[in-house]
Design an enzyme around this catalytic site. Sequence first.
Site, PDB file in Angstrom:
ATOM      1  N   LYS A  47      -9.028 -28.472  47.014  1.00  0.00           N
ATOM      2  CA  LYS A  47      -8.796 -29.379  45.874  1.00  0.00           C
ATOM      3  C   LYS A  47      -8.216 -28.628  44.680  1.00  0.00           C
ATOM      4  O   LYS A  47      -7.229 -29.045  44.083  1.00  0.00           O
ATOM      5  CB  LYS A  47     -10.122 -30.040  45.465  1.00  0.00           C
ATOM      6  N   ASN A  48      -8.848 -27.503  44.332  1.00  0.00           N
ATOM      7  CA  ASN A  48      -8.455 -26.826  43.099  1.00  0.00           C
ATOM      8  C   ASN A  48      -7.177 -26.003  43.227  1.00  0.00           C
ATOM      9  O   ASN A  48      -6.716 -25.420  42.252  1.00  0.00           O
ATOM     10  CB  ASN A  48      -9.612 -25.961  42.567  1.00  0.00           C
ATOM     11  N   ILE A 100     -21.009 -19.041  33.614  1.00  0.00           N
ATOM     12  CA  ILE A 100     -19.699 -19.655  33.333  1.00  0.00           C
ATOM     13  C   ILE A 100     -19.823 -20.934  32.495  1.00  0.00           C
ATOM     14  O   ILE A 100     -19.127 -21.118  31.518  1.00  0.00           O
ATOM     15  CB  ILE A 100     -18.924 -19.965  34.642  1.00  0.00           C
ATOM     16  N   ARG A 151     -14.969 -36.915  44.973  1.00  0.00           N
ATOM     17  CA  ARG A 151     -13.949 -36.214  44.199  1.00  0.00           C
ATOM     18  C   ARG A 151     -13.593 -34.886  44.862  1.00  0.00           C
ATOM     19  O   ARG A 151     -12.510 -34.363  44.618  1.00  0.00           O
ATOM     20  CB  ARG A 151     -14.467 -35.929  42.779  1.00  0.00           C
ATOM     21  N   CYS A 198     -18.025 -32.725  29.590  1.00  0.00           N
ATOM     22  CA  CYS A 198     -18.364 -33.317  30.884  1.00  0.00           C
ATOM     23  C   CYS A 198     -19.758 -32.882  31.257  1.00  0.00           C
ATOM     24  O   CYS A 198     -20.427 -32.185  30.493  1.00  0.00           O
ATOM     25  CB  CYS A 198     -17.339 -32.951  31.939  1.00  0.00           C
ATOM     26  N   ARG A 253     -16.523 -27.496  27.752  1.00  0.00           N
ATOM     27  CA  ARG A 253     -15.228 -27.233  28.379  1.00  0.00           C
ATOM     28  C   ARG A 253     -14.027 -27.491  27.457  1.00  0.00           C
ATOM     29  O   ARG A 253     -13.201 -28.375  27.733  1.00  0.00           O
ATOM     30  CB  ARG A 253     -15.107 -28.010  29.694  1.00  0.00           C
ATOM     31  N   ASP A 265     -19.078 -22.693  41.295  1.00  0.00           N
ATOM     32  CA  ASP A 265     -18.986 -23.904  42.124  1.00  0.00           C
ATOM     33  C   ASP A 265     -19.871 -23.832  43.374  1.00  0.00           C
ATOM     34  O   ASP A 265     -19.929 -24.793  44.136  1.00  0.00           O
ATOM     35  CB  ASP A 265     -17.526 -24.169  42.535  1.00  0.00           C
TER      36      ASP A 265
HETATM   37  N1  EPU Z   1     -13.028 -22.163  28.307  1.00  0.00           N
HETATM   38  C1  EPU Z   1     -12.839 -22.068  26.953  1.00  0.00           C
HETATM   39  N2  EPU Z   1     -11.609 -22.446  26.443  1.00  0.00           N
HETATM   40  C2  EPU Z   1     -10.601 -22.870  27.242  1.00  0.00           C
HETATM   41  C3  EPU Z   1     -10.809 -22.959  28.626  1.00  0.00           C
HETATM   42  C4  EPU Z   1     -12.048 -22.587  29.140  1.00  0.00           C
HETATM   43  O1  EPU Z   1     -13.723 -21.673  26.208  1.00  0.00           O
HETATM   44  O2  EPU Z   1      -9.527 -23.192  26.717  1.00  0.00           O
HETATM   45  C5  EPU Z   1     -14.346 -21.774  28.880  1.00  0.00           C
HETATM   46  C6  EPU Z   1     -15.051 -22.951  29.559  1.00  0.00           C
HETATM   47  O3  EPU Z   1     -15.757 -23.750  28.653  1.00  0.00           O
HETATM   48  C7  EPU Z   1     -15.937 -22.243  30.555  1.00  0.00           C
HETATM   49  C8  EPU Z   1     -15.109 -21.023  30.951  1.00  0.00           C
HETATM   50  O4  EPU Z   1     -14.120 -20.876  29.933  1.00  0.00           O
HETATM   51  O5  EPU Z   1     -17.130 -21.842  29.947  1.00  0.00           O
HETATM   52  C9  EPU Z   1     -14.414 -21.120  32.284  1.00  0.00           C
HETATM   53  O6  EPU Z   1     -13.716 -22.355  32.388  1.00  0.00           O
HETATM   54  P1  EPU Z   1     -12.344 -22.535  33.175  1.00  0.00           P
HETATM   55  O7  EPU Z   1     -11.289 -22.893  32.199  1.00  0.00           O
HETATM   56  O8  EPU Z   1     -12.116 -21.344  34.049  1.00  0.00           O
HETATM   57  O9  EPU Z   1     -12.680 -23.797  34.072  1.00  0.00           O
HETATM   58  P2  EPU Z   1     -11.622 -24.895  34.511  1.00  0.00           P
HETATM   59  O10 EPU Z   1     -10.306 -24.259  34.668  1.00  0.00           O
HETATM   60  O11 EPU Z   1     -11.750 -26.072  33.626  1.00  0.00           O
HETATM   61  C10 EPU Z   1     -11.867 -24.574  37.094  1.00  0.00           C
HETATM   62  C11 EPU Z   1     -12.220 -25.431  38.255  1.00  0.00           C
HETATM   63  C12 EPU Z   1     -13.712 -25.741  38.216  1.00  0.00           C
HETATM   64  C13 EPU Z   1     -14.473 -24.412  38.257  1.00  0.00           C
HETATM   65  C14 EPU Z   1     -14.022 -23.507  37.113  1.00  0.00           C
HETATM   66  C15 EPU Z   1     -14.646 -22.129  37.126  1.00  0.00           C
HETATM   67  C16 EPU Z   1     -10.192 -26.643  38.685  1.00  0.00           C
HETATM   68  C17 EPU Z   1      -9.474 -27.932  38.676  1.00  0.00           C
HETATM   69  N3  EPU Z   1     -11.442 -26.656  38.211  1.00  0.00           N
HETATM   70  O12 EPU Z   1     -12.193 -25.316  35.929  1.00  0.00           O
HETATM   71  O13 EPU Z   1     -14.022 -26.494  39.367  1.00  0.00           O
HETATM   72  O14 EPU Z   1     -15.855 -24.638  38.144  1.00  0.00           O
HETATM   73  O15 EPU Z   1     -12.588 -23.342  37.154  1.00  0.00           O
HETATM   74  O16 EPU Z   1     -14.386 -21.485  38.326  1.00  0.00           O
HETATM   75  O17 EPU Z   1      -9.651 -25.649  39.144  1.00  0.00           O
HETATM   76  C18 EPU Z   1     -15.213 -28.053  40.659  1.00  0.00           C
HETATM   77  O18 EPU Z   1     -14.332 -27.989  41.518  1.00  0.00           O
HETATM   78  O19 EPU Z   1     -16.331 -28.616  40.886  1.00  0.00           O
HETATM   79  C19 EPU Z   1     -14.991 -27.457  39.345  1.00  0.00           C
HETATM   80  C20 EPU Z   1     -15.702 -27.805  38.273  1.00  0.00           C
END
Ligand code: EPU
Length: 415
Positions: free
Chosen positions: A22-23, A326, A396, A116, A121, A304
Amino acid sequence: MKTIVINGGKKLRGEVVISGAKNAALPILAAGLLCAGKHRISNVPRLADVTTFGRILQNMGTSFERQDHDIIIDSTGLANPEAPYDLVRTMRASVLVLGPLVARMGKARVSLPGGCAIGARPINLHLMGLEKLGATVEIEHGYVVASAKKLRGAHIYFDTITVTGTENIMMAATLAEGETTIENAAREPEIADLANALIRMGAKIEGAGTDVIKIQGVTSLQPMDYIVMPDRIETGTFVIAAAITNGSILIKNCFPGHLDAVLAKVKEAGAEVVITGNTIHVIGKSQIRPVNIKTLEYPGFPTDMQAQIMSLMTLADGTSVINETIFENRFTHVAELRRMGADIEAEGRTAIVKGVQKLSAAPVMATDLRASASLILAGLAAEGQTVISRIYHLDRGYENIEQKLSAMGADIKRV
Ligand code: EPU
């Protein structure tokens, strides 16, 4: 409302074939916005999130057609670079359209995703990266409004490692003028898969999968034909399914190398793991040993998989400590697991899990995608009938999970 009903206590035996990730699929679909023409993306799982992403693309004027596990998209007609709140609020990954839209159209209007179930996030780092590339970014009425005449390569340092942030900037930089360096980039395999898809489109990217990614901007890209990698979190979930039911599962069509941290912990917990090429054979043992877990960015233990391994630890022969580094609020499954007899104390980002002899089935509620998976795993091991509600979270991220589990002997059905 649909529920999943599990009569627990069956040892799982048999084979399971892993679906596409998915990701990885979602950012690769977003990459389809970077140029006109027909892209064919294969091994795309049939999931609600992919359908939602399709709606977002269609709303912009892109065609989106599913042929079994292939998606054909054509963004030649891209006219409306906007992702509305109604679609974005159901799926945070929608923010992945931001980078490609600004790069191709010079403008984007994308709803802010909001918080969320697992944490606040924010997307500040995505926006900082776009600004460094020369875009003007404003927040107006809950929307990110970004524009740029021409993006220019830049040196971007992320002070927090962000997966979709790295992906957004990597996509935007493919069409920027000059070189972009992303430092402290996320190293998740999904980043490398997206980079490979972009390279197939003609992008010049080096270092994806390491913490420094260099992108040399090109003037145009061409449509891709790409096969999405297998889902490492689905794989890990089935690894735990074998361990928690004391079963024996052959997991096919996966990339075992993406699961080093998970497999190390499952072995420490006592299960036998045999890797042969693209398969993992997991043989559970009646005694589960406690293991401590700290979630980290890749190649650390994935957040995850935290909820799923917690389910396993509820039945361990001793106490485990689980530390979630995280996300600030990713323990919503704790209260539900406790309803099934688990002995867990959670405070802040730490959970102390004291193993119990057995779990007892109960009605429980899914609170987010991975929490849902942990409840299914607990239900498979529990004595009696577990009824899980709010299972739309599960749809999802897990393709045909009931069919895959029942083919291996689980008594599970959707009601
Ligand atoms: N963060 C910030 N600022 C930003 C972006 C992120 O502070 O601009 C913080 C977040 O709040 C969090 C940390 O950085 O504490 C890591 O977040 P990240 O941005 O890496 O998460 P994401 O990109 O929103 C993806 C996956 C998630 C997975 C996380 C961590 C996708 C579509 N989603 O989310 O997947 O948990 O990386 O590995 O790739 C899931 O599939 O169930 C899922 C939640």
